[in-house]
Design an enzyme around this catalytic site. Structure first.
Site, PDB file in Angstrom:
ATOM      1  CG  ASN A  36      18.202  45.418  30.971  1.00 29.03           C
ATOM      2  OD1 ASN A  36      17.168  45.725  30.365  1.00 29.03           O
ATOM      3  ND2 ASN A  36      18.292  45.512  32.297  1.00 29.03           N
ATOM      4  CG  ASP A  80      19.893  49.042  37.868  1.00 30.43           C
ATOM      5  OD1 ASP A  80      18.653  49.130  37.764  1.00 30.43           O
ATOM      6  OD2 ASP A  80      20.668  49.078  36.886  1.00 30.43           O
ATOM      7  CG  ASN A  86      21.384  41.424  39.953  1.00 26.02           C
ATOM      8  OD1 ASN A  86      20.877  42.390  39.413  1.00 26.02           O
ATOM      9  ND2 ASN A  86      20.844  40.225  39.872  1.00 26.02           N
ATOM     10  NE  ARG A 110      23.023  46.657  39.282  1.00 30.15           N
ATOM     11  CZ  ARG A 110      22.245  45.584  39.446  1.00 30.15           C
ATOM     12  NH1 ARG A 110      21.893  44.851  38.397  1.00 30.15           N
ATOM     13  NH2 ARG A 110      21.816  45.240  40.653  1.00 30.15           N
ATOM     14  NE  ARG A 161      24.134  42.849  32.389  1.00 26.83           N
ATOM     15  CZ  ARG A 161      23.234  43.462  33.162  1.00 26.83           C
ATOM     16  NH1 ARG A 161      23.267  43.308  34.466  1.00 26.83           N
ATOM     17  NH2 ARG A 161      22.304  44.230  32.614  1.00 26.83           N
ATOM     18  CG  HIS A 190      21.036  38.717  35.153  1.00 29.60           C
ATOM     19  ND1 HIS A 190      20.532  39.839  35.801  1.00 29.60           N
ATOM     20  CD2 HIS A 190      22.387  38.785  35.283  1.00 29.60           C
ATOM     21  CE1 HIS A 190      21.542  40.549  36.276  1.00 29.60           C
ATOM     22  NE2 HIS A 190      22.670  39.942  35.967  1.00 29.60           N
ATOM     23  CG  ASP A 192      17.470  36.466  37.587  1.00 32.16           C
ATOM     24  OD1 ASP A 192      17.379  37.042  36.483  1.00 32.16           O
ATOM     25  OD2 ASP A 192      17.729  37.089  38.647  1.00 32.16           O
ATOM     26  CB  CYS A 286      15.874  40.828  39.841  1.00 34.84           C
ATOM     27  SG  CYS A 286      15.394  40.283  38.270  1.00 34.84           S
TER      28      CYS A 286
END
Ligand code: ARG
Length: 292
Positions: A36, A80, A86, A110, A161, A190, A192, A286
């Site tokens: 990102n 992450d 997530n 991820r 995403r 995202h 959020d 997050c």
């Protein structure tokens, strides 16, 4: 994307507020790759000890506010994983059934994170389900899928995403309506990062991250929006805040204007420092997962 009929939120089935949060220990947190725009220039720049202190302080903040916390241990090679909003979407149906939808992470780096949370929720007695194998597309859990406070209604962000058809399928299977929101600015990758429902009637948002349809949809379903200024939303993740109780709002330190707006709106901002995590493109919301 959404069949944009305006729902009468007060008429939707009620669900309780999730009373617990899950966090993931930051032992292996670092910026090791760039997926990102916030991560660019920060590879290798995380101060682990500082990050640990900030993470502990966030956990203590939740405990102080009366929210029970649980911890899944971070794993080697998954830098992450600490962003544990997530990998899953926990739910509780209006009938009281608890379950969790497992994510299909967008970035290859991820993908292995998800199994750790599947094991955790199995241990909690949750029903766990992956996405249907015939359904194409990715899904990043509560990074993009956020429950309307107190109601069985899901807000779904898409564009960077998560793929929007995933929401349609989940809503059909689990029996909730979905309102999807197109994300239009890569810094707000995202949902959020730009949308934080505080209670049934109020959302803290950064309007510049949405298109006109999305903004209209938000405004039609929340009686009131509190709008963070661009600088605080973009660089300090002002909208990646979290209100566990509809009263306190845990938010990154330095979001002065946003905090003043929250206060004027009757909320109590609780400042924390997450700047080591901002280097990776994440903050309060997050770093935890709400569950029942
Ligand atoms: N570096 C992580 C990533 O890109 C940050 C995730 C932040 N999580 C969130 N829910 N916004 O994917």
């Amino acid at each position: 994307m959404s069949p944009d009929t305006v729902l009468d939120v007060t008429a939707l089935p009620a669900i309780p507020r999730p009373g617990r949060v899950l966090m993931t220990s930051p032992d292996h947190f670092e910026v090791a790759y760039v997926i990102n725009p916030h991560m660019a220039g920060n590879v290798g720049e995380v101060d682990r000890q500082r990050a640990r202190g900030q993470w502990e302080a966030l956990r203590e903040t939740y405990e102080r506010l009366g929210v029970e916390t649980a911890v899944v241990a971070g794993a080697t090679g998954l830098p992450d994983m600490v962003f544990c909003a997530n990998q899953t979407l926990p739910y509780q149906t209006p009938g009281g059934e608890r379950g969790v939808v497992l994510s299909r992470m967008h970035a290859a780096q991820r993908k292995p994170e998800v199994d750790h949370y599947e094991r955790f929720f199995q241990g909690e007695g949750y029903e766990t389900h992956g996405l249907d194998p015939d359904l194409p597309g990715d899904f990043e859990g509560m990074g993009d899928a956020i429950w309307h406070p107190g109601r069985y209604l899901l807000w779904g962000g898409y564009g960077y995403r998560t793929d929007p058809q995933v929401y349609t399928r989940l809503g059909d299977k689990l029996g909730f309506p979905v309102r999807t929101l197109s994300l239009t600015d890569p810094d707000f990758y995202h949902l959020d990062t730009c949308f934080c429902p505080l209670d049934e009637e109020t959302a803290l948002i950064y309007p510049g991250a949405f298109d006109a349809d999305g903004l209209a949809t938000i405004r039609a379903h929340f009686r009131r929006t509190i709008e963070a200024p661009e600088s605080e939303a973009r660089t300090l993740f002002a909208c990646n805040a979290h209100s566990p109780d509809g009263e306190h709002v845990i938010i990154q330190r330095g979001c002065t204007e946003t905090a003043a707006l929250l206060q004027a709106g009757g909320y109590q901002p609780v400042e924390v420092d997450t700047d080591e995590f901002l280097k990776s493109g994440g903050s309060v919301f997050c770093m935890k997962l709400m569950y029942w």
